[in-house]
Design a protein around this motif. Structure first.
Motif, short mmCIF file in Angstrom:
data_model
loop_
_atom_site.label_atom_id
_atom_site.label_comp_id
_atom_site.label_asym_id
_atom_site.label_seq_id
_atom_site.Cartn_x
_atom_site.Cartn_y
_atom_site.Cartn_z
N VAL A 1 60.74 -5.64 27.37
CA VAL A 1 60.60 -6.98 27.94
C VAL A 1 59.51 -7.75 27.21
CG1 VAL A 1 59.96 -8.29 30.00
CG2 VAL A 1 61.51 -6.35 30.19
N THR A 2 58.40 -7.08 26.87
CA THR A 2 57.34 -7.75 26.12
C THR A 2 57.83 -8.22 24.76
OG1 THR A 2 55.61 -6.42 27.20
CG2 THR A 2 55.05 -7.47 25.11
N ALA A 3 58.53 -7.33 24.05
CA ALA A 3 59.02 -7.68 22.72
C ALA A 3 60.01 -8.83 22.75
CB ALA A 3 59.65 -6.45 22.06
N THR A 4 61.00 -8.74 23.65
CA THR A 4 62.02 -9.80 23.71
C THR A 4 61.42 -11.12 24.18
OG1 THR A 4 62.64 -9.03 25.93
CG2 THR A 4 63.94 -8.21 24.08
N SER A 5 60.45 -11.07 25.10
CA SER A 5 59.82 -12.31 25.58
C SER A 5 59.03 -12.98 24.47
CB SER A 5 58.91 -12.00 26.77
OG SER A 5 59.63 -11.51 27.87
N LEU A 6 58.27 -12.20 23.70
CA LEU A 6 57.49 -12.77 22.60
C LEU A 6 58.41 -13.33 21.51
CD1 LEU A 6 54.61 -10.14 22.24
CD2 LEU A 6 54.49 -12.45 23.22
N ILE A 7 59.48 -12.60 21.20
CA ILE A 7 60.44 -13.09 20.20
C ILE A 7 61.07 -14.40 20.65
CG2 ILE A 7 62.68 -12.62 19.11
CD1 ILE A 7 61.88 -9.66 19.06
N ALA A 8 61.42 -14.46 21.95
CA ALA A 8 62.02 -15.69 22.49
C ALA A 8 61.05 -16.86 22.40
CB ALA A 8 62.45 -15.47 23.94
N LEU A 9 59.76 -16.62 22.67
CA LEU A 9 58.77 -17.69 22.61
C LEU A 9 58.54 -18.16 21.18
CD1 LEU A 9 56.08 -16.42 25.17
CD2 LEU A 9 57.55 -18.43 25.40
N ILE A 10 58.54 -17.21 20.25
CA ILE A 10 58.25 -17.55 18.85
C ILE A 10 59.44 -18.21 18.16
CG2 ILE A 10 57.70 -16.58 16.57
CD1 ILE A 10 56.08 -14.41 18.06
N SER A 11 60.63 -17.66 18.39
CA SER A 11 61.81 -18.13 17.66
C SER A 11 62.43 -19.38 18.26
CB SER A 11 62.87 -17.03 17.60
OG SER A 11 63.28 -16.66 18.91
N ARG A 12 62.25 -19.58 19.57
CA ARG A 12 62.81 -20.75 20.25
C ARG A 12 64.30 -20.90 19.97
NH1 ARG A 12 58.84 -25.91 20.19
NH2 ARG A 12 60.57 -26.54 21.54
N VAL A 13 65.03 -19.82 20.21
CA VAL A 13 66.48 -19.82 19.99
C VAL A 13 67.15 -20.71 21.02
CG1 VAL A 13 68.56 -18.41 19.92
CG2 VAL A 13 66.41 -17.51 19.01
N GLU A 14 68.05 -21.57 20.57
CA GLU A 14 68.79 -22.46 21.47
C GLU A 14 69.78 -21.64 22.29
OE1 GLU A 14 69.24 -26.26 23.01
OE2 GLU A 14 67.92 -25.65 21.36
N VAL A 15 69.65 -21.70 23.60
CA VAL A 15 70.49 -20.90 24.50
C VAL A 15 71.53 -21.80 25.16
CG1 VAL A 15 70.51 -19.40 26.53
CG2 VAL A 15 68.60 -19.31 24.93
N GLU A 16 72.79 -21.35 25.13
CA GLU A 16 73.87 -22.11 25.77
C GLU A 16 73.93 -21.82 27.27
OE1 GLU A 16 77.53 -21.38 23.80
OE2 GLU A 16 76.74 -21.74 21.80
N HIS A 17 74.52 -22.75 28.01
CA HIS A 17 74.73 -22.56 29.45
C HIS A 17 75.66 -21.37 29.67
CE1 HIS A 17 75.42 -23.35 33.65
NE2 HIS A 17 76.71 -23.57 33.45
N SER A 18 75.29 -20.48 30.61
CA SER A 18 76.07 -19.28 30.85
C SER A 18 76.34 -19.10 32.35
CB SER A 18 75.35 -18.05 30.31
OG SER A 18 76.08 -16.87 30.60
N PRO A 19 77.49 -19.62 32.84
CA PRO A 19 77.83 -19.42 34.26
C PRO A 19 77.96 -17.96 34.64
CG PRO A 19 79.21 -21.13 33.26
CD PRO A 19 78.48 -20.45 32.14
N VAL A 20 78.53 -17.14 33.72
CA VAL A 20 78.68 -15.71 34.00
C VAL A 20 77.31 -15.06 34.11
CG1 VAL A 20 79.56 -13.52 33.13
CG2 VAL A 20 80.93 -15.59 32.88
N GLY A 21 76.39 -15.43 33.22
CA GLY A 21 75.04 -14.87 33.27
C GLY A 21 74.32 -15.23 34.55
#
Length: 220
Positions: free
Chosen positions: A97-117
């Motif tokens: 969770v730490t690794a993925t959270s830091l990667i998400a903060l650094i990379s700022r990947v555009e996330v699409e809307h996910s009704p299933v998620g």
């Protein structure tokens, strides 16, 4: 304070069967959850959803360790080794969770809307607390540190579900992509603490004592 109630042999057998059924249900649900979340996360390019799905596999590991223990003729004999497996699962969860959270903060990947998620994380927020509470009560009455530790693992996964759900909803509504990453870092701290206590084997005993001190009937 010492426990004032000691389960009879018949009651202990009932509690062991109950714990087995609870962990089997937890394993089954988390397998479905992992497949749905990873698939939905891949489609939506959501690191949070993919991480949530992979986290479900860690919960399967923890529940499977408890299920294995309670299929043994003498479950108490395997208490320490099972606790170590659960502790390692906590450490793995915290690290991931730490690794993925830091990667998400650094990379700022555009996330699409996910009704299933959104649907699968919302369902987990409803289901997982009941599984956690049922296992904690049975484990506390039985005096099983591993069952209580696994119930904590399930509860941590509930928090993660809520964090991912909030992140997905806020991202869909306002484009706040960073919310679930921040929440993930907070959850990682709690997971690390629970892992340390499970490794020592003393936190679960504390939880057992606190619940046994509850004036409510332990059979209730």
């Amino acid at each position: 304070m010492s426990a004032t109630h000691t389960p009879t042999d018949h009651r202990r057998n009932v509690l062991r069967r109950r714990i087995r059924w609870i962990v089997f249900a937890t394993i089954g649900y988390n397998l479905v959850e992992a497949i749905v979340a990873i698939t939905a996360g891949t489609i939506a390019s959501s690191a949070a959803l993919v991480g949530f799905g992979l986290d479900s596999t860690i919960e399967v590991l923890s529940a499977a360790a408890v299920a294995w223990q309670f299929t043994r003729r003498d479950p108490e004999r395997w208490e320490k080794s099972t606790l170590r497996v659960i502790a390692i699962a906590f450490f793995a969860l915290a690290a991931y969770v730490t690794a993925t959270s830091l990667i998400a903060l650094i990379s700022r990947v555009e996330v699409e809307h996910s009704p299933v998620g959104i649907a699968i994380t919302a369902l987990s927020v409803v289901i997982m607390p009941f599984l956690s509470l049922a296992e904690r009560r049975a484990g506390s009455e039985l005096g099983s540190a591993t069952a209580v530790a696994d119930s904590r693992q399930t509860l941590i996964c509930t928090y993660l579900s809520g964090a991912v759900l909030i992140g997905l909803v806020l991202n869909s509504l306002f484009g706040w992509w960073w919310v679930d990453a921040i929440a993930g870092l907070v959850i990682a701290v709690f997971a690390l603490r629970e892992g340390v206590e499970a490794w020592r084997g003393d936190a679960c005993a504390t939880s057992v004592g606190m619940i046994l001190e509850d004036p409510a009937d332990p059979h209730h």
